[in-house]
Design a protein around this motif. Structure first.
Motif: not given
Length: 248
Positions: A201-224
């Protein structure tokens, strides 16, 4: 390895259940490079959850079913460092001493994580058709340490001349998921992912990209949960969005 005519695509459980567009985007990228894709309909889990929990006999049963789905001597492309790492590095241990050990070893030798395949085998060249944007990148523990393919996501994004990667302070740290770890050690997992989210969040970006859906699920839900508007995307879906024609 030479440019193959045909490959197997191993979809993974999370792509099947939660991130189908990531899998479809990955297959479109591969097909556009002139490669035919075989998607065995009977494929399921790679056996990793049972294996990591100590249920080796059950993991072997699950893995053996997958082994029977990928019999041809062609590459097996996996859009996940975690699942690719299971097949490539842990199947040899799991099948050790079994009648089909040689078959399992042959399969493990044919496994490529998606970005590794796109860069090293297909030598994919990208033309960025999107507008200028800043993104953050998360490379999973499996991609970074087990498969050693963290550099490949950088090489792909580096071809997108309108995309700038903004580094964050916790880039090399785990997202806190770790499969069943997130359930068994919920408080620790939650603390890790919150630290990760704050840094992103401190980067100020609007999009996070990753290679692994497990990480995306965990980070995405935490961000939500943190009421953040940062969008999370698998690298395949991100590349397809940036490079495809609008009518595709």
């Amino acid at each position: 390895m030479q440019h193959p005519d045909t490959i197997y695509f191993y979809g993974t459980c999370l792509i099947d259940m939660l991130y189908p567009n990531a899998g479809l985007s990955a297959m479109k990228l591969i097909c556009n490079a002139g490669v035919e894709i075989i998607f065995p309909q009977q494929q399921t889990c790679c056996g990793q959850p049972a294996f990591n929990s100590g249920y080796r006999a059950e993991a072997l049963d699950v893995a053996r079913q997958q082994l029977g789905s990928f019999k041809r001597p062609i590459p097996i492309v996996v859009p996940s460092g975690s699942c690719a790492g299971m097949i490539k590095h842990h199947w040899p241990e799991l099948f050790s001493g079994e009648p089909d050990e040689a078959q399992a070893l042959a399969a493990s030798d044919r496994v490529y994580e998606l970005t590794e395949f796109l860069v090293d085998v297909l030598k994919l060249e990208l033309t960025d058709k999107g507008s200028q944007m800043n993104i953050a990148v998360h490379t999973s523990c499996s991609a970074r340490r087990e498969m050693g393919v963290a550099k490949h996501i950088k090489q792909l994004i580096g071809q997108l001349n309108q995309v700038e990667v903004v580094e964050h302070d916790r880039k090399k740290e785990c997202c806190g998921f770790g499969g069943s770890f997130a359930i068994k050690q919920g408080d620790i997992s939650g603390a890790i992912v919150n630290d990760k989210c704050q840094a992103i969040e401190e980067t100020g970006v609007a999009t996070l990209v990753s290679q692994d859906c497990g990480c995306l699920m965990n980070i995405g839900c935490a961000l939500e949960k943190r009421q953040s508007e940062i969008r999370t995307l698998h690298i395949a879906e991100f590349i397809w969005e940036r490079t495809c024609d609008t009518d595709d």
